[in-house]
Design an enzyme around this catalytic site. Structure first.
Site, short mmCIF file in Angstrom:
data_model
loop_
_atom_site.label_atom_id
_atom_site.label_comp_id
_atom_site.label_asym_id
_atom_site.label_seq_id
_atom_site.Cartn_x
_atom_site.Cartn_y
_atom_site.Cartn_z
N GLU A 1 101.76 -30.35 18.20
CA GLU A 1 100.63 -29.40 18.25
C GLU A 1 100.69 -28.66 19.58
OE1 GLU A 1 96.75 -31.10 17.50
OE2 GLU A 1 95.78 -29.14 17.73
N ASN B 1 93.80 -29.12 15.34
CA ASN B 1 92.64 -28.27 15.58
C ASN B 1 93.06 -26.90 16.13
OD1 ASN B 1 91.13 -30.48 14.84
ND2 ASN B 1 90.61 -31.08 16.93
N ASN C 1 93.45 -27.31 8.58
CA ASN C 1 93.41 -28.63 9.23
C ASN C 1 91.97 -29.12 9.34
OD1 ASN C 1 94.64 -30.80 11.05
ND2 ASN C 1 93.06 -29.93 12.40
N GLU C 2 91.74 -30.34 8.90
CA GLU C 2 90.44 -31.04 9.09
C GLU C 2 89.24 -30.11 8.90
OE1 GLU C 2 90.52 -33.31 12.78
OE2 GLU C 2 91.91 -34.76 11.90
N TYR D 1 92.88 -42.53 12.94
CA TYR D 1 93.25 -43.03 14.26
C TYR D 1 92.50 -44.35 14.48
CZ TYR D 1 95.14 -38.36 15.17
OH TYR D 1 95.87 -37.19 15.11
N GLU E 1 98.31 -37.23 9.81
CA GLU E 1 97.98 -37.64 11.19
C GLU E 1 97.58 -39.11 11.14
OE1 GLU E 1 95.38 -35.29 13.74
OE2 GLU E 1 95.96 -33.47 12.67
N GLN F 1 100.88 -37.86 18.09
CA GLN F 1 101.80 -36.75 18.02
C GLN F 1 103.17 -37.21 18.52
OE1 GLN F 1 99.98 -33.22 19.78
NE2 GLN F 1 98.10 -33.49 18.63
O1 AHR Z 1 96.05 -35.12 17.10
C1 AHR Z 1 94.94 -34.71 17.85
C2 AHR Z 1 93.87 -34.04 17.00
O2 AHR Z 1 93.30 -35.00 16.15
C3 AHR Z 1 94.31 -32.95 16.06
O3 AHR Z 1 94.34 -31.70 16.66
C4 AHR Z 1 93.25 -32.96 15.00
O4 AHR Z 1 93.72 -32.52 13.75
C5 AHR Z 1 92.75 -34.39 15.00
O5 AHR Z 1 91.37 -34.46 15.06
#
Ligand code: AHR
Length: 508
Positions: free
Chosen positions: A30, A75, A175-176, A247, A297, A354
């Site tokens: 990113e 994001n 994205n999201e 996450y 992700e 990432q």
């Molecule tokens: O990977 C960091 C961020 O986490 C990304 O930009 C977003 O898609 C997610 O919230």
């Protein structure tokens, strides 16, 4: 009934879920913090190639075994105009990136990323901006990348030096978009309608592309489930995958729950799969191929330690979320990989988020050194060893109580078998705070020969710092043969992750 210090893991060569998709070992670049600038790209670094890409990073990307890379966000993509990143570098604008409150110099854009990805043998997965841009911008980017010649955008690409089309197959529709933090955040119905129209237009440019619609940003989102259903109702006929993001972190020293992250990932995947199939049934869908999952992700991220981006000072490519990992985090990453393998009949794409510097397995110093984080090792081990079919593993182990996820098995396992070579890999997590001896039953395999068993244990963790991280490796464990070679015994250290590799008779 198994004792707390004992478990049984049974494999059967005939009982599998089909082939493990090589796209399961993806990652994510990113435009955020130092992932691109001083991460993959640093023209003044001593190892930089003619295009300005760091050679030392490229070498570790290869060693990590990454097969696919998602780009350019995240994001970031929801405020990105891809036209800013093409053409002569000196004419590219410096933009304020609202997602990470950074200054984006646009010195790396679509053509540079494509060149980086192709030269490193990784498949590109591009995300289009559906937050602040629209259907035509998305279709124009597909035209820029995939139309060979003779149109406005394909000729612009050719003038910019890319004579052949980039042939990008995989595309994310935003994205999201369920997240209130997303620039252009919207409702499930509105996003579903937009994704559906963007998908139609993008496919009219190139009918061979594969499309990923945004699912939920996490299992805990208040709209989870409802979001997926509404998006699938609106866009289901036009998409191939729905995304998942997750996450994990250790909250308030609750190590037991953190070590059960794989069990939480299991139920998240199973909930999304059930939703996909329920919507398809309700719509009496006649699709030949089911909609599958792109888990684009996933990682350990100590998210609760960071302020929201609104509290971040504007910075030019300064660091953002550079988590320092410990061995405990590597154990959890290994466990999460087992969850992905165990659902590989429906999870076809996955991206460790990432790749460099930003919650990443690879860390760099600007102008200087590079090192592997502890999480590098389980990823590299699985990406290199998991080949062929994902085997169904039957695990008998005691249950551990966790605050967040209830009772979970003390041992988690996944395994793969390549029928053409006979190679088998077994991945084991011991979530218990004591050693567990696993009886690994492989009676269906002929001429089983254990080649190696390597592990990482949370006891090695030490402080989360670079010196500790750089020294960590997977280290050997012994496996003893039992029952006339039809089984093996291995004692897993407390809070550890292990990979066992074996050679067996191939079918050829
Ligand atoms: O990977 C960091 C961020 O986490 C990304 O930009 C977003 O898609 C997610 O919230």
């Amino acid at each position: 009934m198994t004792e707390p210090g004992a478990a049984v893991v049974a494999l059967d060569r005939e009982h599998h879920r089909g082939a493990v998709d090589h796209r399961l070992f993806g990652s994510f670049v990113e435009h955020m913090g130092r992932c691109v600038y001083t991460g993959i790209y640093e023209p003044t670094h001593p190892s930089a190639d003619a295009e300005g890409f760091r050679g030392d990073v490229s070498a570790l990307v290869r060693e990590l075994g990454v097969t696919l890379v998602r780009y350019p966000g995240g994001n970031f993509v929801s405020g990105y105009d891809w036209r800013d990143g093409i053409g002569p570098r000196e004419q590219r604008p410096r933009r304020l990136d609202l997602a990470w409150r950074s200054i984006e110099t646009n010195q790396v854009g679509t053509d540079e990323f494509m060149s980086w990805a192709r030269a490193r043998g990784v498949e590109p997965m591009l995300a289009v901006n559906l937050g602040t841009a629209g259907v035509l911008d998305a279709a124009a980017l597909v035209e820029y990348c995939n139309v060979p010649e003779g149109t406005e955008w394909s000729e612009r690409r050719r003038r910019n030096g890319a004579l052949k089309p980039h042939e990008v197959k995989l595309w994310c529709l935003g994205n999201e978009m369920d997240g209130p933090w997303q620039t252009g955040h919207t409702t499930a119905q509105r996003y579903g309608a937009l994704a559906s129209e963007a998908a139609k237009a993008m496919r009219l440019v190139d009918p061979d592309i594969e499309l990923v619609a945004c699912g939920s940003s996490s299992h805990d989102m208040p709209t989870f489930g409802y979001w997926e259903s509404a998006v699938l109702e609106a866009a289901g006929e036009h998409i191939d995958y729905i995304s998942m993001h997750a996450y994990y972190e250790e909250h308030d020293g609750d190590r037991a729950s953190f070590l059960a992250s794989g069990a939480s990932m299991d139920s998240f995947i199973e909930d999304v799969t059930a939703t996909i199939d329920a919507v398809a049934a309700r719509r009496r869908s006649k699709r030949r191929r089911k909609i599958n999952i792109s888990f684009d992700e996933w990682n350990v991220w100590y998210q609760s330690r960071y302020p929201g981006s609104e509290a971040m000072a504007i910075d030019i490519a300064g660091p953002r979320i550079e988590d320092q990992y410990a061995a405990l985090d590597a154990v959890v990453v290994g466990d999460l990989l087992s969850s992905l393998l165990n659902h590989s009949d429906r999870v076809k794409i996955a991206c460790l988020a990432q790749l460099v510097n930003v919650i990443a397995p690879i860390m760099t110093e600007p102008g200087g050194a590079i090192w592997r984080q502890p999480t590098f090792h389980p990823f590299a081990a699985v990406a290199s060893a998991a080949r062929g079919h994902s085997l169904v593993t039957r695990v008998s182990a005691t249950e551990l109580a966790t605050r967040r996820y209830g009772d979970v098995p003390a041992v988690a396992a996944s395994a793969t078998h390549d029928p053409t070579t006979g190679d088998v890999a077994v991945f084991l997590t011991n979530r218990a705070p004591h050693p567990v001896t696993v009886d690994l039953k492989h009676s269906g395999f002929e001429r089983w020969m254990t080649l190696s068993a390597l592990h990482i244990a949370a006891d090695d963790r030490g402080p989360r710092d670079r010196a500790t991280a750089a020294d960590l490796r997977l280290t050997p464990l012994s496996v003893s043969a039992a029952e006339e070679g039809r089984s093996g015994c291995i004692t897993l250290p407390p809070h550890s992750w292990t990979v066992v590799q074996a050679a067996t008779a191939s079918t050829h």
